[in-house]
Scaffold this active site. Structure first.
Site, PDB file in Angstrom:
ATOM      1  N   ARG A 198      -7.568  35.175  83.461  1.00  0.00           N
ATOM      2  CA  ARG A 198      -6.714  35.191  84.639  1.00  0.00           C
ATOM      3  C   ARG A 198      -7.499  35.598  85.889  1.00  0.00           C
ATOM      4  NH1 ARG A 198      -3.375  39.510  83.223  1.00  0.00           N
ATOM      5  NH2 ARG A 198      -4.655  39.703  81.386  1.00  0.00           N
ATOM      6  N   ARG A 238      -6.354  41.803  92.510  1.00  0.00           N
ATOM      7  CA  ARG A 238      -4.997  42.186  92.938  1.00  0.00           C
ATOM      8  C   ARG A 238      -4.969  42.241  94.463  1.00  0.00           C
ATOM      9  NH1 ARG A 238      -4.477  47.251  88.902  1.00  0.00           N
ATOM     10  NH2 ARG A 238      -4.338  46.042  86.978  1.00  0.00           N
ATOM     11  N   GLU A 280     -23.501  54.620  78.907  1.00  0.00           N
ATOM     12  CA  GLU A 280     -23.212  53.655  77.837  1.00  0.00           C
ATOM     13  C   GLU A 280     -24.123  52.440  77.980  1.00  0.00           C
ATOM     14  OE1 GLU A 280     -19.048  52.861  76.930  1.00  0.00           O
ATOM     15  OE2 GLU A 280     -19.518  50.731  76.656  1.00  0.00           O
TER      16      GLU A 280
HETATM   17  C1  FAD Z   1     -16.078  51.085  73.256  1.00  0.00           C
HETATM   18  C2  FAD Z   1     -14.648  50.820  72.871  1.00  0.00           C
HETATM   19  C3  FAD Z   1     -13.648  51.319  73.670  1.00  0.00           C
HETATM   20  C4  FAD Z   1     -12.317  51.088  73.326  1.00  0.00           C
HETATM   21  N1  FAD Z   1     -11.352  51.566  74.167  1.00  0.00           N
HETATM   22  C5  FAD Z   1     -10.059  51.343  73.859  1.00  0.00           C
HETATM   23  C6  FAD Z   1      -9.034  51.801  74.749  1.00  0.00           C
HETATM   24  O1  FAD Z   1      -9.314  52.389  75.800  1.00  0.00           O
HETATM   25  N2  FAD Z   1      -7.753  51.550  74.414  1.00  0.00           N
HETATM   26  C7  FAD Z   1      -7.404  50.883  73.238  1.00  0.00           C
HETATM   27  O2  FAD Z   1      -6.204  50.704  72.982  1.00  0.00           O
HETATM   28  N3  FAD Z   1      -8.361  50.455  72.389  1.00  0.00           N
HETATM   29  C8  FAD Z   1      -9.665  50.659  72.670  1.00  0.00           C
HETATM   30  N4  FAD Z   1     -10.634  50.219  71.800  1.00  0.00           N
HETATM   31  C9  FAD Z   1     -10.234  49.567  70.526  1.00  0.00           C
HETATM   32  C10 FAD Z   1     -10.023  50.585  69.364  1.00  0.00           C
HETATM   33  O3  FAD Z   1     -11.237  51.252  69.120  1.00  0.00           O
HETATM   34  C11 FAD Z   1      -9.557  49.815  68.108  1.00  0.00           C
HETATM   35  O4  FAD Z   1      -8.315  49.209  68.381  1.00  0.00           O
HETATM   36  C12 FAD Z   1      -9.370  50.702  66.865  1.00  0.00           C
HETATM   37  O5  FAD Z   1     -10.428  51.582  66.651  1.00  0.00           O
HETATM   38  C13 FAD Z   1      -9.238  49.811  65.632  1.00  0.00           C
HETATM   39  O6  FAD Z   1      -8.802  50.567  64.515  1.00  0.00           O
HETATM   40  P1  FAD Z   1      -9.156  50.084  63.036  1.00  0.00           P
HETATM   41  O7  FAD Z   1      -8.522  51.064  62.130  1.00  0.00           O
HETATM   42  O8  FAD Z   1      -8.807  48.648  62.861  1.00  0.00           O
HETATM   43  O9  FAD Z   1     -10.732  50.130  62.949  1.00  0.00           O
HETATM   44  P2  FAD Z   1     -11.794  51.399  62.979  1.00  0.00           P
HETATM   45  O10 FAD Z   1     -11.274  52.401  63.930  1.00  0.00           O
HETATM   46  O11 FAD Z   1     -13.076  50.794  63.164  1.00  0.00           O
HETATM   47  O12 FAD Z   1     -11.610  51.956  61.493  1.00  0.00           O
HETATM   48  C14 FAD Z   1     -12.193  51.347  60.366  1.00  0.00           C
HETATM   49  C15 FAD Z   1     -12.699  52.440  59.445  1.00  0.00           C
HETATM   50  O13 FAD Z   1     -13.137  51.836  58.230  1.00  0.00           O
HETATM   51  C16 FAD Z   1     -14.265  52.528  57.763  1.00  0.00           C
HETATM   52  N5  FAD Z   1     -15.005  51.629  56.872  1.00  0.00           N
HETATM   53  C17 FAD Z   1     -15.519  50.413  57.170  1.00  0.00           C
HETATM   54  N6  FAD Z   1     -16.111  49.879  56.085  1.00  0.00           N
HETATM   55  C18 FAD Z   1     -15.973  50.775  55.077  1.00  0.00           C
HETATM   56  C19 FAD Z   1     -16.386  50.794  53.704  1.00  0.00           C
HETATM   57  N7  FAD Z   1     -17.038  49.774  53.144  1.00  0.00           N
HETATM   58  N8  FAD Z   1     -16.092  51.886  52.945  1.00  0.00           N
HETATM   59  C20 FAD Z   1     -15.427  52.945  53.492  1.00  0.00           C
HETATM   60  N9  FAD Z   1     -15.011  52.955  54.797  1.00  0.00           N
HETATM   61  C21 FAD Z   1     -15.285  51.894  55.572  1.00  0.00           C
HETATM   62  C22 FAD Z   1     -15.027  52.883  59.032  1.00  0.00           C
HETATM   63  O14 FAD Z   1     -15.893  53.971  58.802  1.00  0.00           O
HETATM   64  C23 FAD Z   1     -13.891  53.202  60.004  1.00  0.00           C
HETATM   65  O15 FAD Z   1     -13.617  54.586  60.016  1.00  0.00           O
HETATM   66  C24 FAD Z   1     -11.969  50.368  72.147  1.00  0.00           C
HETATM   67  C25 FAD Z   1     -12.997  49.863  71.352  1.00  0.00           C
HETATM   68  C26 FAD Z   1     -14.311  50.045  71.738  1.00  0.00           C
HETATM   69  C27 FAD Z   1     -15.370  49.393  70.920  1.00  0.00           C
END
Ligand code: FAD
Length: 374
Positions: A173, A177, A302
């Site tokens: 988009r 603003r 970062e």
């Molecule tokens: C830099 C950054 C900034 C962000 N900022 C925002 C924000 O401001 N607002 C927002 O809403 N979202 C934000 N996000 C997105 C947010 O981080 C994700 O939505 C969220 O973390 C996803 O949750 P999840 O449980 O799917 O994955 P994750 O949080 O990645 O959890 C997955 C877990 O699985 C574990 N795991 C993986 N493989 C294995 C294995 N084989 N055995 C055992 N454990 C394992 C990992 O260790 C991890 O703890 C941001 C993302 C990034 C990268």
């Protein structure tokens, strides 16, 4: 009671665990290879400054989904927080996302909204009819000058490639603003949990039927899951299948940590748009909790880079080559009837926390519905 295994203690795993545990019909094992719960949203207090640090980068909760907002508020107190990002370019500080203040400052004008709109339209490259690349899309929307200032260097650092190699879809988009609204997000609800995200996830997992094992690496298809009725997997989809069709491409970020007295930059997030500055942004975490008082501060530069096998995968690149590999893994997933893949890594998508929670609630609901007929 039926035994369920959940791999990953991030928001995806925690929502599933909480929903299933509340039925009283499941015994749930949650495993995570890290030594903490919370996944990438993990927060902990810095022992030296006592500031609540977002260990994997700044996380601001925002959503327009009332169901998700009500749900997340069951597990902790959210304090109001508006993300107001600044961007530094050639020694000047600008307001982000590009708004009337940015336009007026950048061009040395005092336009009102309609004048600014006409001006930006006149700057846009009208020779580009069907933008294919990020660069074309940005130039069409805002013109060469604003593109060079706020998109070119930042995007190049973030993605490690010239913006002309990136698809136009990244910039869907008009990123401008024509008023003075500098709230980074457009959502109805926005906030930061008073005690951090890990406390919220801890509360979700706090149930006598949920057992958490940290430092446990699940081996994907090689793991014997015979004792479990069902498995929810939130790790990387390619790792589950031992990368047999290749690795999916990700960008990763890493942080350089600094401490200082007082206030370092006066704001939670400042972007650095110049190509020559190697980091993309600086985050100073005490500004995420303006209700707390800290005489010292901790802040992070970062940096963005390609993901190597030992790095944490952060941003899925989703290039054509990745999407072809993903299809191969997805076709394998359809053969696994007792494993559900969910979350950012198992579905190879960038998803905000509110999307993650919504999808996990839906997934748990569907599972319970199907399981009730078994
Ligand atoms: C830099 C950054 C900034 C962000 N900022 C925002 C924000 O401001 N607002 C927002 O809403 N979202 C934000 N996000 C997105 C947010 O981080 C994700 O939505 C969220 O973390 C996803 O949750 P999840 O449980 O799917 O994955 P994750 O949080 O990645 O959890 C997955 C877990 O699985 C574990 N795991 C993986 N493989 C294995 C294995 N084989 N055995 C055992 N454990 C394992 C990992 O260790 C991890 O703890 C941001 C993302 C990034 C990268």
């Amino acid at each position: 009671m039926k035994k369920v295994l959940i791999v990953g203690a991030g928001f995806s795993g925690a929502v599933i665990a909480n929903t299933l545990a509340n039925t009283g019909n499941y015994l749930i094992d949650v495993v995570d290879e890290r030594n903490h719960i919370g996944g990438n949203c993990h927060t902990e207090r810095d022992p030296l400054t006592n500031v609540m640090v977002h260990k994997y980068g700044p996380h601001i909760f925002h959503t327009s989904n009332e169901k998700v907002w009500k749900y997340i508020n069951l597990f902790g107190v959210f304090k109001p927080f508006i993300n107001r990002v600044k961007s530094i370019y050639k020694g000047q500080v600008y307001s982000m996302p590009i708004n009337l203040h940015t336009i007026n400052q950048f061009y040395g004008k005092s336009f009102g909204p309609s004048e600014a709109k006409r001006w930006i339209e006149s700057q846009g490259d009208s020779t580009i009819n069907d933008p294919k690349t990020f660069e074309e899309q940005a130039k069409k929307f805002v013109g060469e000058k604003l593109y060079k200032a706020f998109f070119y260097g930042y995007t190049k650092k973030q993605w490690g490639t010239e913006p002309q190699n990136l698809p136009a879809s990244i910039l869907k988009r008009l990123p401008v603003r024509f008023n003075y609204d500098d709230n980074y997000y457009n959502d109805t609800y926005q906030g930061i949990p008073k005690d951090g995200y890990t406390a919220i996830i801890q509360k979700m997992l706090d149930h006598p039927n949920v057992k958490i094992s940290l430092g446990y690496r699940f081996l994907g298809e090689k793991e014997d899951v015979g004792e479990y009725h069902h498995v929810f997997y939130t790790g990387p989809i390619d790792a589950y299948f031992s990368f047999r069709y290749g690795r999916l491409g990700y960008r990763t970020v890493y942080f350089k940590e600094y401490r200082a007295d007082g206030d370092y930059q006066g704001n939670a997030v400042i972007n650095f748009a110049d190509e020559e500055i190697p980091y993309t942004r600086v985050h100073e975490h005490k500004h995420f909790t303006p209700w707390e008082n800290h005489s010292e501060t901790i802040y992070f530069e970062e940096y963005s880079k390609e993901t190597e096998s030992s790095d944490i995968p952060y941003y899925p690149k989703r290039l054509e080559i990745d999407m072809n590999i993903l299809k191969l893994y997805e076709s394998e997933v359809t053969n696994l009837n007792k494993v559900t893949f969910l979350g950012r890594l198992a579905t190879y998508r960038y998803l905000d926390m509110h999307h993650i929670i919504e999808e996990a609630l839906d997934s748990a609901e569907k599972f319970l519905e199907l399981d009730s007929h078994k």
